[in-house]
Design a protein around this motif. Sequence first.
Motif, PDB file in Angstrom:
ATOM      1  N   ALA A 135       0.827  -1.203   0.000  1.00 27.25           N
ATOM      2  CA  ALA A 135       0.000   0.000   0.000  1.00 27.25           C
ATOM      3  C   ALA A 135       0.862   1.253   0.000  1.00 27.25           C
ATOM      4  O   ALA A 135       1.904   1.318   0.631  1.00 27.25           O
ATOM      5  N   ARG A 136       0.377   2.211  -0.757  1.00 24.15           N
ATOM      6  CA  ARG A 136       0.960   3.545  -0.710  1.00 24.15           C
ATOM      7  C   ARG A 136      -0.199   4.516  -0.588  1.00 24.15           C
ATOM      8  O   ARG A 136      -1.264   4.288  -1.151  1.00 24.15           O
ATOM      9  N   ARG A 137       0.009   5.584   0.130  1.00 28.40           N
ATOM     10  CA  ARG A 137      -1.046   6.583   0.238  1.00 28.40           C
ATOM     11  C   ARG A 137      -0.902   7.550  -0.923  1.00 28.40           C
ATOM     12  O   ARG A 137       0.084   8.274  -1.002  1.00 28.40           O
ATOM     13  N   PRO A 138      -1.858   7.575  -1.838  1.00 30.35           N
ATOM     14  CA  PRO A 138      -1.731   8.494  -2.966  1.00 30.35           C
ATOM     15  C   PRO A 138      -1.926   9.932  -2.520  1.00 30.35           C
ATOM     16  O   PRO A 138      -2.838  10.237  -1.750  1.00 30.35           O
ATOM     17  N   VAL A 139      -1.044  10.805  -2.958  1.00 29.34           N
ATOM     18  CA  VAL A 139      -1.134  12.215  -2.630  1.00 29.34           C
ATOM     19  C   VAL A 139      -1.522  12.938  -3.903  1.00 29.34           C
ATOM     20  O   VAL A 139      -0.769  12.933  -4.881  1.00 29.34           O
ATOM     21  N   VAL A 140      -2.678  13.535  -3.911  1.00 32.54           N
ATOM     22  CA  VAL A 140      -3.155  14.225  -5.096  1.00 32.54           C
ATOM     23  C   VAL A 140      -2.415  15.545  -5.252  1.00 32.54           C
ATOM     24  O   VAL A 140      -1.901  15.869  -6.306  1.00 32.54           O
ATOM     25  N   CYS A 141      -2.335  16.322  -4.198  1.00 29.45           N
ATOM     26  CA  CYS A 141      -1.601  17.576  -4.236  1.00 29.45           C
ATOM     27  C   CYS A 141      -1.267  17.995  -2.809  1.00 29.45           C
ATOM     28  O   CYS A 141      -1.798  17.456  -1.848  1.00 29.45           O
ATOM     29  N   VAL A 142      -0.387  18.964  -2.708  1.00 29.14           N
ATOM     30  CA  VAL A 142      -0.028  19.492  -1.403  1.00 29.14           C
ATOM     31  C   VAL A 142      -1.157  20.425  -0.961  1.00 29.14           C
ATOM     32  O   VAL A 142      -1.551  21.316  -1.717  1.00 29.14           O
ATOM     33  N   PRO A 143      -1.714  20.223   0.229  1.00 29.97           N
ATOM     34  CA  PRO A 143      -2.820  21.100   0.648  1.00 29.97           C
ATOM     35  C   PRO A 143      -2.335  22.526   0.889  1.00 29.97           C
ATOM     36  O   PRO A 143      -1.304  22.744   1.526  1.00 29.97           O
ATOM     37  N   LEU A 144      -3.068  23.476   0.347  1.00 26.60           N
ATOM     38  CA  LEU A 144      -2.742  24.889   0.537  1.00 26.60           C
ATOM     39  C   LEU A 144      -3.714  25.489   1.550  1.00 26.60           C
ATOM     40  O   LEU A 144      -4.925  25.375   1.408  1.00 26.60           O
ATOM     41  N   TYR A 145      -3.165  26.099   2.550  1.00 28.86           N
ATOM     42  CA  TYR A 145      -3.982  26.779   3.544  1.00 28.86           C
ATOM     43  C   TYR A 145      -4.171  28.229   3.127  1.00 28.86           C
ATOM     44  O   TYR A 145      -3.497  28.729   2.216  1.00 28.86           O
ATOM     45  N   SER A 146      -5.060  28.921   3.774  1.00 24.06           N
ATOM     46  CA  SER A 146      -5.361  30.303   3.380  1.00 24.06           C
ATOM     47  C   SER A 146      -4.125  31.192   3.478  1.00 24.06           C
ATOM     48  O   SER A 146      -3.937  32.105   2.665  1.00 24.06           O
ATOM     49  N   ALA A 147      -3.237  30.933   4.447  1.00 23.23           N
ATOM     50  CA  ALA A 147      -2.005  31.715   4.555  1.00 23.23           C
ATOM     51  C   ALA A 147      -1.104  31.496   3.343  1.00 23.23           C
ATOM     52  O   ALA A 147      -0.485  32.448   2.825  1.00 23.23           O
ATOM     53  N   HIS A 148      -1.053  30.248   2.843  1.00 26.37           N
ATOM     54  CA  HIS A 148      -0.258  29.964   1.650  1.00 26.37           C
ATOM     55  C   HIS A 148      -0.832  30.686   0.432  1.00 26.37           C
ATOM     56  O   HIS A 148      -0.099  31.237  -0.383  1.00 26.37           O
ATOM     57  N   VAL A 149      -2.143  30.663   0.308  1.00 26.07           N
ATOM     58  CA  VAL A 149      -2.798  31.304  -0.832  1.00 26.07           C
ATOM     59  C   VAL A 149      -2.522  32.804  -0.814  1.00 26.07           C
ATOM     60  O   VAL A 149      -2.186  33.404  -1.840  1.00 26.07           O
ATOM     61  N   ARG A 150      -2.623  33.427   0.363  1.00 24.81           N
ATOM     62  CA  ARG A 150      -2.362  34.867   0.473  1.00 24.81           C
ATOM     63  C   ARG A 150      -0.912  35.199   0.136  1.00 24.81           C
ATOM     64  O   ARG A 150      -0.633  36.165  -0.571  1.00 24.81           O
ATOM     65  N   ALA A 151       0.021  34.372   0.617  1.00 22.85           N
ATOM     66  CA  ALA A 151       1.440  34.622   0.342  1.00 22.85           C
ATOM     67  C   ALA A 151       1.739  34.472  -1.147  1.00 22.85           C
ATOM     68  O   ALA A 151       2.493  35.269  -1.716  1.00 22.85           O
ATOM     69  N   ARG A 152       1.163  33.479  -1.788  1.00 22.07           N
ATOM     70  CA  ARG A 152       1.386  33.297  -3.224  1.00 22.07           C
ATOM     71  C   ARG A 152       0.789  34.460  -4.029  1.00 22.07           C
ATOM     72  O   ARG A 152       1.389  34.934  -4.993  1.00 22.07           O
ATOM     73  N   LEU A 153      -0.388  34.902  -3.650  1.00 24.25           N
ATOM     74  CA  LEU A 153      -1.033  36.009  -4.347  1.00 24.25           C
ATOM     75  C   LEU A 153      -0.222  37.294  -4.196  1.00 24.25           C
ATOM     76  O   LEU A 153      -0.035  38.047  -5.158  1.00 24.25           O
TER      77      LEU A 153
END
Length: 184
Positions: A135-153
């Motif tokens: 078994a492997r845990r599939p990772v679809v994407c890295v979760p982005l929190y609201s702080a990450h979204v604001r910093a990227r913007l």
Amino acid sequence: MLQFASSDSSAESEIAKAKRMSRRNHLHDEMRWRAVGMLQAGARQSAVARELNAHRSFIRRLWNHYQRDQNARRRHGSGRQIITTMADDCYLLQCARRRRTLTARHLASKLSAAAGRPISRQIVSHRLHEGGLFARRPVVCVPLYSAHVRARLQWDREHRSWTPQQWGHVLFTDESRFNIQNDS
């Protein structure tokens, strides 16, 4: 992850070691009779063990048991009866290889529907492990929190007026490689 040394012989020995560790110490009745047939035909025990991916000591014990009792069937132990057949195991491995994202629970329900009897998730996990699938845990994407979204913007707004020459000095280290053309 295997790390390969500079010489090919060490890599081959690592692969051979991994194969030896995954050898089976039990076989279904069909495979037991096949082993007995090969031994009766004059094959060496080590060759039969290699062919069936089983331990040599197991093949030796099987041959001694056959010569003593004229029977190659597995002796009934005190443990639980095996609920899946070889065909069920092959079907399960085939389904798991075709759709790598299915969980053991989904595979159990699929096999239960195909076999017509209840099969547990734990049985499916054991059969997949015996087949070399883990078994492997599939990772679809890295979760982005609201702080990450604001910093990227904010970063995007600061750099949107850059020229191509300025962008030419930037190195992005988290980029994935995409294959657009077959020859790239």
